[in-house]
Scaffold this motif. Structure first.
Motif, PDB file in Angstrom:
ATOM      1  N   LEU A 127       0.794  -1.101   0.063  1.00 32.95           N
ATOM      2  CA  LEU A 127       0.167  -0.082  -0.142  1.00 32.95           C
ATOM      3  C   LEU A 127       0.991   1.111   0.105  1.00 32.95           C
ATOM      4  CD1 LEU A 127      -2.981   1.180   0.084  1.00 32.95           C
ATOM      5  CD2 LEU A 127      -2.646   0.926   2.535  1.00 32.95           C
ATOM      6  N   ASP A 128       1.892   1.197   0.860  1.00 29.49           N
ATOM      7  CA  ASP A 128       2.949   2.214   0.748  1.00 29.49           C
ATOM      8  C   ASP A 128       3.513   2.560  -0.630  1.00 29.49           C
ATOM      9  OD1 ASP A 128       3.438   4.289   2.565  1.00 29.49           O
ATOM     10  OD2 ASP A 128       5.045   3.366   3.551  1.00 29.49           O
ATOM     11  N   VAL A 129       3.697   1.519  -1.413  1.00 22.74           N
ATOM     12  CA  VAL A 129       4.424   1.727  -2.805  1.00 22.74           C
ATOM     13  C   VAL A 129       3.428   2.198  -3.589  1.00 22.74           C
ATOM     14  CG1 VAL A 129       5.170   0.075  -4.599  1.00 22.74           C
ATOM     15  CG2 VAL A 129       6.052  -0.429  -2.378  1.00 22.74           C
ATOM     16  N   VAL A 130       2.159   1.900  -3.792  1.00 28.10           N
ATOM     17  CA  VAL A 130       1.138   2.465  -4.435  1.00 28.10           C
ATOM     18  C   VAL A 130       1.065   4.097  -4.019  1.00 28.10           C
ATOM     19  CG1 VAL A 130      -1.300   2.408  -5.221  1.00 28.10           C
ATOM     20  CG2 VAL A 130      -0.082   0.178  -4.702  1.00 28.10           C
ATOM     21  N   TYR A 141      -2.409   6.873 -12.210  1.00 31.37           N
ATOM     22  CA  TYR A 141      -3.153   5.836 -11.900  1.00 31.37           C
ATOM     23  C   TYR A 141      -4.525   6.206 -11.407  1.00 31.37           C
ATOM     24  CZ  TYR A 141       1.514   4.003 -11.161  1.00 31.37           C
ATOM     25  OH  TYR A 141       2.910   3.464 -11.288  1.00 31.37           O
ATOM     26  N   ASN A 142      -5.425   5.491 -11.606  1.00 30.43           N
ATOM     27  CA  ASN A 142      -6.868   5.659 -11.359  1.00 30.43           C
ATOM     28  C   ASN A 142      -7.275   5.003 -10.176  1.00 30.43           C
ATOM     29  OD1 ASN A 142      -7.430   7.241 -13.747  1.00 30.43           O
ATOM     30  ND2 ASN A 142      -7.787   5.138 -14.665  1.00 30.43           N
ATOM     31  N   GLY A 143      -6.543   5.269  -8.879  1.00 34.08           N
ATOM     32  CA  GLY A 143      -6.915   4.949  -7.583  1.00 34.08           C
ATOM     33  C   GLY A 143      -6.003   3.983  -7.201  1.00 34.08           C
ATOM     34  N   VAL A 144      -6.289   3.342  -5.796  1.00 34.12           N
ATOM     35  CA  VAL A 144      -5.019   2.319  -5.450  1.00 34.12           C
ATOM     36  C   VAL A 144      -5.189   1.148  -5.921  1.00 34.12           C
ATOM     37  CG1 VAL A 144      -4.518   1.284  -3.280  1.00 34.12           C
ATOM     38  CG2 VAL A 144      -5.386   3.618  -3.143  1.00 34.12           C
ATOM     39  N   PHE A 145      -6.134   0.828  -6.260  1.00 35.93           N
ATOM     40  CA  PHE A 145      -6.378  -0.681  -6.867  1.00 35.93           C
ATOM     41  C   PHE A 145      -5.873  -0.873  -8.385  1.00 35.93           C
ATOM     42  CE2 PHE A 145      -9.825  -0.862  -3.638  1.00 35.93           C
ATOM     43  CZ  PHE A 145      -9.360  -2.015  -3.012  1.00 35.93           C
ATOM     44  N   ASP A 146      -6.271   0.305  -9.096  1.00 37.26           N
ATOM     45  CA  ASP A 146      -5.692   0.450 -10.411  1.00 37.26           C
ATOM     46  C   ASP A 146      -4.167   0.549 -10.417  1.00 37.26           C
ATOM     47  OD1 ASP A 146      -5.689   0.787 -13.393  1.00 37.26           O
ATOM     48  OD2 ASP A 146      -4.870   2.707 -12.846  1.00 37.26           O
ATOM     49  N   GLY A 147      -3.527   1.374  -9.373  1.00 35.83           N
ATOM     50  CA  GLY A 147      -2.082   1.614  -9.144  1.00 35.83           C
ATOM     51  C   GLY A 147      -1.543  -0.024  -9.109  1.00 35.83           C
ATOM     52  N   ALA A 148      -1.998  -0.470  -8.067  1.00 34.25           N
ATOM     53  CA  ALA A 148      -1.424  -1.951  -7.684  1.00 34.25           C
ATOM     54  C   ALA A 148      -1.428  -2.896  -8.807  1.00 34.25           C
ATOM     55  CB  ALA A 148      -2.291  -2.496  -6.444  1.00 34.25           C
ATOM     56  N   ALA A 149      -2.527  -2.788  -9.527  1.00 36.70           N
ATOM     57  CA  ALA A 149      -2.549  -3.612 -10.704  1.00 36.70           C
ATOM     58  C   ALA A 149      -1.753  -3.395 -11.888  1.00 36.70           C
ATOM     59  CB  ALA A 149      -4.069  -3.575 -11.285  1.00 36.70           C
ATOM     60  N   THR A 150      -1.559  -2.030 -12.118  1.00 38.60           N
ATOM     61  CA  THR A 150      -0.568  -1.525 -13.130  1.00 38.60           C
ATOM     62  C   THR A 150       0.781  -1.909 -12.870  1.00 38.60           C
ATOM     63  OG1 THR A 150      -2.164   0.136 -13.811  1.00 38.60           O
ATOM     64  CG2 THR A 150       0.145   0.574 -14.485  1.00 38.60           C
ATOM     65  N   LEU A 160       5.938  -4.396  -5.769  1.00 35.94           N
ATOM     66  CA  LEU A 160       5.039  -3.888  -4.643  1.00 35.94           C
ATOM     67  C   LEU A 160       5.685  -4.176  -3.281  1.00 35.94           C
ATOM     68  CD1 LEU A 160       1.521  -5.419  -5.458  1.00 35.94           C
ATOM     69  CD2 LEU A 160       2.189  -3.240  -5.730  1.00 35.94           C
ATOM     70  N   LEU A 161       7.126  -4.677  -3.299  1.00 37.61           N
ATOM     71  CA  LEU A 161       7.871  -4.573  -2.083  1.00 37.61           C
ATOM     72  C   LEU A 161       9.043  -3.906  -2.271  1.00 37.61           C
ATOM     73  CD1 LEU A 161       7.668  -8.489  -1.584  1.00 37.61           C
ATOM     74  CD2 LEU A 161       6.201  -6.944  -0.584  1.00 37.61           C
ATOM     75  N   LEU A 162       8.806  -2.710  -2.901  1.00 35.73           N
ATOM     76  CA  LEU A 162      10.176  -2.045  -3.182  1.00 35.73           C
ATOM     77  C   LEU A 162      10.313  -1.249  -1.740  1.00 35.73           C
ATOM     78  CD1 LEU A 162       9.528  -0.550  -6.736  1.00 35.73           C
ATOM     79  CD2 LEU A 162      11.345  -1.842  -6.028  1.00 35.73           C
ATOM     80  N   GLY A 163      11.546  -0.907  -1.325  1.00 41.21           N
ATOM     81  CA  GLY A 163      11.624  -0.033  -0.019  1.00 41.21           C
ATOM     82  C   GLY A 163      11.549  -1.059   1.068  1.00 41.21           C
ATOM     83  N   THR A 164      11.471  -2.512   1.060  1.00 36.87           N
ATOM     84  CA  THR A 164      11.302  -3.127   1.944  1.00 36.87           C
ATOM     85  C   THR A 164      12.280  -2.916   2.960  1.00 36.87           C
ATOM     86  OG1 THR A 164      10.115  -4.715   0.907  1.00 36.87           O
ATOM     87  CG2 THR A 164      10.927  -5.356   3.002  1.00 36.87           C
ATOM     88  N   GLN A 165      13.575  -3.037   2.650  1.00 35.50           N
ATOM     89  CA  GLN A 165      14.901  -2.908   3.491  1.00 35.50           C
ATOM     90  C   GLN A 165      14.587  -1.454   4.277  1.00 35.50           C
ATOM     91  OE1 GLN A 165      18.392  -3.548   1.279  1.00 35.50           O
ATOM     92  NE2 GLN A 165      17.578  -5.475   0.432  1.00 35.50           N
TER      93      GLN A 165
END
Length: 243
Positions: A127-130, A141-150, A160-165
């Motif tokens: 969610l933080d990545v999006v 992006y057209n919202g959070v769900f569209d951002g995650a899908a794109t 979707l796990l960028l910046g985990t470290q």
């Protein structure tokens, strides 16, 4: 219910000498049996069979019938017993507003805070990545769900796990530092900088100042790592492999 040595008997007598002979009952469950202010009939605070009585010899208040004291194994020190009464193990000594904290308690606060902050923020990394992408690339992006899908379609699920470290390290530091710091500053301000009466009267203000100081310390370590996280999410081609 306090032992005689702890009773402010003289002050109580000055406030209301009538309490020596005051009696009452709390039997039944009708609303009429309970006065709006318990100071009008303090015996309502006791179980049915107990009454308050002033002892002229000891110059203190006692409860009748007499309460049998007994020792139970409840104490902060292992193997040390505590005096208990019908009203619980704490009724034989005055209550303290704050307990003193040792280094091991501060360490436990830091460990639990670090684990808690790390766990909660790790769970919301996708969610933080999006959110970061929507902020750095407005209108894409057209919202959070569209951002995650794109992001998943174009860069893979791992994006979707960028910046985990940086998230783990940053919020591990945040939890380790903010909880012990808050507890320390709250007690330091109340006991060392202010008088006890003033600290009690302004307990909320003390808590706010302590929280602000703790957040400053925590942010000193979190802010650089948040910068790393945002760069890794916004510009993965440059920073993804760098860690």
């Amino acid at each position: 219910m306090l032992p005689p040595v702890y009773q402010p008997t003289e002050q109580l007598l000055k406030l209301d000498k009538g309490v020596i002979t005051q009696t009452g009952s709390n039997k039944g469950s009708k609303l009429d049996n309970f006065t709006p202010n318990f100071q009008e009939d303090f015996t309502l605070l006791l179980p049915n069979k107990y009454q308050i009585q002033y002892n002229d010899i000891e110059k203190s208040y006692t409860i009748t019938p007499k309460i049998n004291l007994f020792e139970i194994g409840i104490s902060e020190e292992p193997g040390v017993t505590a005096i208990s009464t019908t009203f619980g193990p704490l009724s034989s000594k005055p209550l303290l507003r704050e307990r003193s904290l040792s280094l091991d308690i501060y360490a436990l606060l830091g460990i639990s805070g670090g684990l808690g902050c790390t766990l909660t923020h790790t769970l919301v990394i996708p969610l933080d990545v999006v959110k970061t992408r929507m902020q750095t690339n407005p209108g894409e992006y057209n919202g959070v769900f569209d951002g995650a899908a794109t992001i998943t379609r174009e860069e893979g699920i791992g994006a979707l796990l960028l910046g985990t470290q940086a998230t783990i390290v940053g919020y591990l530091w945040y939890g380790i530092s903010v909880y012990p710091s808050y507890a320390f500053f709250k007690r330091f301000i109340a006991s060392s900088l202010l008088s006890p009466a003033f600290a009690v009267a302004h307990a909320n203000d003390v808590a706010l100042v302590a929280g602000a100081l703790a957040s400053v310390i925590a942010s000193l370590g979190l802010t650089p790592l948040e910068a790393c996280r945002i760069r890794a999410v916004a510009q993965p081609e440059l920073y993804r492999d760098a860690g």
